[in-house]
Design a protein around this motif. Structure first.
Motif, mmCIF file in Angstrom:
data_model
loop_
_atom_site.group_PDB
_atom_site.id
_atom_site.type_symbol
_atom_site.label_atom_id
_atom_site.label_comp_id
_atom_site.label_asym_id
_atom_site.label_seq_id
_atom_site.Cartn_x
_atom_site.Cartn_y
_atom_site.Cartn_z
ATOM 1 N N GLY A 144 0.818 -1.212 0.000
ATOM 2 C CA GLY A 144 0.000 0.000 0.000
ATOM 3 C C GLY A 144 0.850 1.261 0.000
ATOM 4 O O GLY A 144 0.545 2.224 -0.710
ATOM 5 N N LEU A 145 1.910 1.257 0.776
ATOM 6 C CA LEU A 145 2.811 2.413 0.793
ATOM 7 C C LEU A 145 3.490 2.596 -0.562
ATOM 8 O O LEU A 145 3.628 3.725 -1.052
ATOM 9 C CB LEU A 145 3.869 2.255 1.884
ATOM 10 N N ALA A 146 3.902 1.506 -1.179
ATOM 11 C CA ALA A 146 4.539 1.602 -2.496
ATOM 12 C C ALA A 146 3.567 2.167 -3.522
ATOM 13 O O ALA A 146 3.938 3.021 -4.337
ATOM 14 C CB ALA A 146 5.042 0.236 -2.934
ATOM 15 N N ALA A 147 2.313 1.740 -3.469
ATOM 16 C CA ALA A 147 1.309 2.250 -4.405
ATOM 17 C C ALA A 147 1.070 3.743 -4.172
ATOM 18 O O ALA A 147 0.936 4.517 -5.128
ATOM 19 C CB ALA A 147 0.006 1.469 -4.255
ATOM 20 N N LEU A 148 1.009 4.163 -2.926
ATOM 21 C CA LEU A 148 0.815 5.577 -2.600
ATOM 22 C C LEU A 148 1.987 6.416 -3.093
ATOM 23 O O LEU A 148 1.790 7.479 -3.709
ATOM 24 C CB LEU A 148 0.642 5.745 -1.087
ATOM 25 N N ILE A 149 3.193 5.940 -2.868
ATOM 26 C CA ILE A 149 4.384 6.666 -3.328
ATOM 27 C C ILE A 149 4.375 6.768 -4.850
ATOM 28 O O ILE A 149 4.632 7.849 -5.411
ATOM 29 C CB ILE A 149 5.663 5.976 -2.815
ATOM 30 N N ASP A 150 4.072 5.666 -5.531
ATOM 31 C CA ASP A 150 4.027 5.677 -6.998
ATOM 32 C C ASP A 150 2.969 6.652 -7.513
ATOM 33 O O ASP A 150 3.209 7.400 -8.462
ATOM 34 C CB ASP A 150 3.750 4.276 -7.552
ATOM 35 N N ARG A 151 1.786 6.645 -6.890
ATOM 36 C CA ARG A 151 0.701 7.528 -7.326
ATOM 37 C C ARG A 151 1.079 8.995 -7.129
ATOM 38 O O ARG A 151 0.855 9.830 -7.994
ATOM 39 C CB ARG A 151 -0.581 7.184 -6.575
ATOM 40 N N ARG A 152 1.676 9.312 -5.981
ATOM 41 C CA ARG A 152 2.084 10.704 -5.720
ATOM 42 C C ARG A 152 3.208 11.134 -6.649
ATOM 43 O O ARG A 152 3.229 12.271 -7.116
ATOM 44 C CB ARG A 152 2.481 10.875 -4.263
ATOM 45 N N ALA A 153 4.136 10.226 -6.919
ATOM 46 C CA ALA A 153 5.231 10.565 -7.835
ATOM 47 C C ALA A 153 4.695 10.802 -9.239
ATOM 48 O O ALA A 153 5.151 11.725 -9.925
ATOM 49 C CB ALA A 153 6.266 9.440 -7.840
ATOM 50 N N ALA A 154 3.718 10.020 -9.667
ATOM 51 C CA ALA A 154 3.152 10.181 -11.004
ATOM 52 C C ALA A 154 2.368 11.496 -11.125
ATOM 53 O O ALA A 154 2.370 12.126 -12.172
ATOM 54 C CB ALA A 154 2.239 9.003 -11.333
ATOM 55 N N SER A 155 1.728 11.921 -10.049
ATOM 56 C CA SER A 155 0.939 13.157 -10.104
ATOM 57 C C SER A 155 1.818 14.412 -10.067
ATOM 58 O O SER A 155 1.360 15.485 -10.405
ATOM 59 C CB SER A 155 -0.087 13.198 -8.963
#
Length: 53
Positions: free
Chosen positions: A39-50
């Motif tokens: 879940g943390l990895a997905a959150l980091i990836d989503r924030r980095a993409a935005s």
């Protein structure tokens, strides 16, 4: 107790057998930790993409 009453409690017998096979490691804890890290990895990836230019 499990040896003498194991047939009466098959789920409990299986749980104990699983614990013995896993050398006593807490598989539920490890599973939960992995899901939290996923879940943390997905959150980091989503924030980095935005924040991409």
């Amino acid at each position: 107790m499990i040896q003498s009453h194991g047939k009466s409690y098959p789920a409990l017998t299986a749980a104990f057998a699983s614990a013995v096979e896993s050398d006593g490691r807490d598989q539920a804890w490890e599973f939960g930790l992995q899901r939290n890290l996923d879940g943390l990895a997905a959150l980091i990836d989503r924030r980095a993409a935005s924040h991409q230019p």
